[in-house]
Design an enzyme around this catalytic site. Structure first.
Site, PDB file in Angstrom:
ATOM      1  N   LEU A 179       0.864  -1.185   0.000  1.00 54.78           N
ATOM      2  CA  LEU A 179       0.000   0.000   0.000  1.00 54.78           C
ATOM      3  C   LEU A 179       0.898   1.231   0.000  1.00 54.78           C
ATOM      4  CD1 LEU A 179      -2.965  -0.431   2.532  1.00 54.78           C
ATOM      5  CD2 LEU A 179      -3.128   0.068   0.102  1.00 54.78           C
ATOM      6  N   ASP A 180       0.638   2.176  -0.894  1.00 54.04           N
ATOM      7  CA  ASP A 180       1.428   3.405  -0.942  1.00 54.04           C
ATOM      8  C   ASP A 180       1.351   4.155   0.383  1.00 54.04           C
ATOM      9  OD1 ASP A 180       2.073   2.920  -3.556  1.00 54.04           O
ATOM     10  OD2 ASP A 180       0.570   4.282  -4.389  1.00 54.04           O
ATOM     11  N   PRO A 181       2.375   4.964   0.705  1.00 57.60           N
ATOM     12  CA  PRO A 181       2.297   5.805   1.910  1.00 57.60           C
ATOM     13  C   PRO A 181       1.064   6.692   1.936  1.00 57.60           C
ATOM     14  CG  PRO A 181       4.549   5.751   1.105  1.00 57.60           C
ATOM     15  CD  PRO A 181       3.707   5.033   0.065  1.00 57.60           C
TER      16      PRO A 181
END
Length: 330
Positions: free
Chosen positions: A50-52
């Site tokens: 999951l992206d930041p």
């Protein structure tokens, strides 16, 4: 003044699955390392990046559970996102430089028009992976090339959008925002989906919000935040873990007696009155314990991935038991 020496964390074997609600601002690996440190675990892995800038469901696997993490990596996932219409950016999200602005008249975005675009992007579709992604080329992530100003050729990939719902939501003028709820196969880039939907509407778009609400039947309502997890006493942290077998809710079950269990654990096939099955969770009966996974063909139970005798012993001595229905999708 000399700083105090850092305390060395004494690692220990921990086996199980933590259902984490990943916060904004942390990478998946940073969240994993934090949870690993809090549990003092020897071995850990996550089940899908999951992206930041995204939050939500991120199951973390520890010890023996890491052997089955691929099942969650391959599982369908559900996302809720907000796309800002009329503005495209270099990264497809709010962090990138603005490339183009266009006026958007919400009155032109009729229910019929949204329904047509929704249908167009439901089912098998082709996506061009974004340069700002963790895909690797020659051992380096694409985002590393992008940060260096390098754009590489990429091939489109087929993914499947299992369900899609598009809804206009209120936003501050002069913007128009579109809520996207998508259930999709692994490898689907929601940023790219938002950009492609914006292009199909003729105005462009970029993501301003992204949250994973489910992964392989695990809903975000079952997850714990890092902040909540850190606030727990150590024993309560361990109690939050689900047993490794809880990742195998979709598998058929086979239980072996002591002699056959020992042979199966040594990698030998077992014969029995079982129907063919592509995915089987195999247990020993005395005491009841997960041995590994396999498949059945022509009456033979064939090992695929096995726990070690040490892992089984450690789980029996103190690993948490699965909570009914947690990973079953029920």
């Amino acid at each position: 003044m000399q700083s105090a020496p850092r305390t060395r964390v004494q690692r220990r074997p921990v086996h199980g699955v933590l259902l984490l609600d990943k916060p904004l601002g942390l990478s998946s690996n940073a969240a994993l390392q934090k949870a690993k440190w809090l549990l003092r675990a020897e071995k850990a892995g996550h089940t899908g990046t999951l992206d930041p800038l995204a939050s939500g469901v991120l199951p973390l696997c520890f010890g023996a559970a890491t052997k089955f993490s691929q099942l969650q990596l391959d599982a369908p996932k559900t996302y809720e996102a907000i796309a800002r219409l009329g503005v495209t950016t270099a990264t497809g999200d709010a962090e990138g430089a603005v490339l183009q602005r266009r006026e958007v008249d919400p009155a032109q975005l009729t229910a019929e028009r949204l329904a047509a675009v929704q249908q167009r992007f439901t089912g098998p579709i082709h996506q061009l992976p974004p340069m700002h992604s963790a895909l690797k080329k020659d051992g380096r992530a694409l985002y590393e090339y992008a940060r260096a100003g390098v754009t590489l050729e990429r091939s489109t990939r087929e993914v499947v959008v299992l369900a899609l719902k598009l809804t206009l939501v209120q936003s501050e003028p002069p913007f128009a925002d579109l809520k996207i709820v998508a259930s999709c196969s692994k490898g689907t880039y929601i940023r790219t989906l938002a950009e492609d939907i914006g292009a199909a509407l003729g105005c462009g778009a970029h993501l301003v919000f992204l949250r994973r609400t489910a992964s392989g039947g695990i809903g975000v309502e079952r997850c714990i935040t890092l902040e909540q997890f850190e606030a727990l006493p150590e024993a309560a942290r361990l109690a939050r873990l689900q047993a490794p077998e809880s990742l195998l809710a979709g598998h058929a079950r086979v239980t072996l007696d002591g002699e056959n269990a020992a042979r199966f654990l040594s990698g030998l096939r077992r014969r029995g009155p079982w129907p063919n099955a592509g995915a089987v969770a195999v247990f020993g009966d005395n005491p009841r314990s997960l041995l590994g996974v396999g498949h059945i063909a022509g009456g033979e139970l064939i090992p695929d991935r096995l726990l070690s005798p040490l892992e089984i012993r450690q789980i029996l001595q103190g690993s948490p038991q699965p909570e009914a229905g947690v990973l079953s999708g029920k």
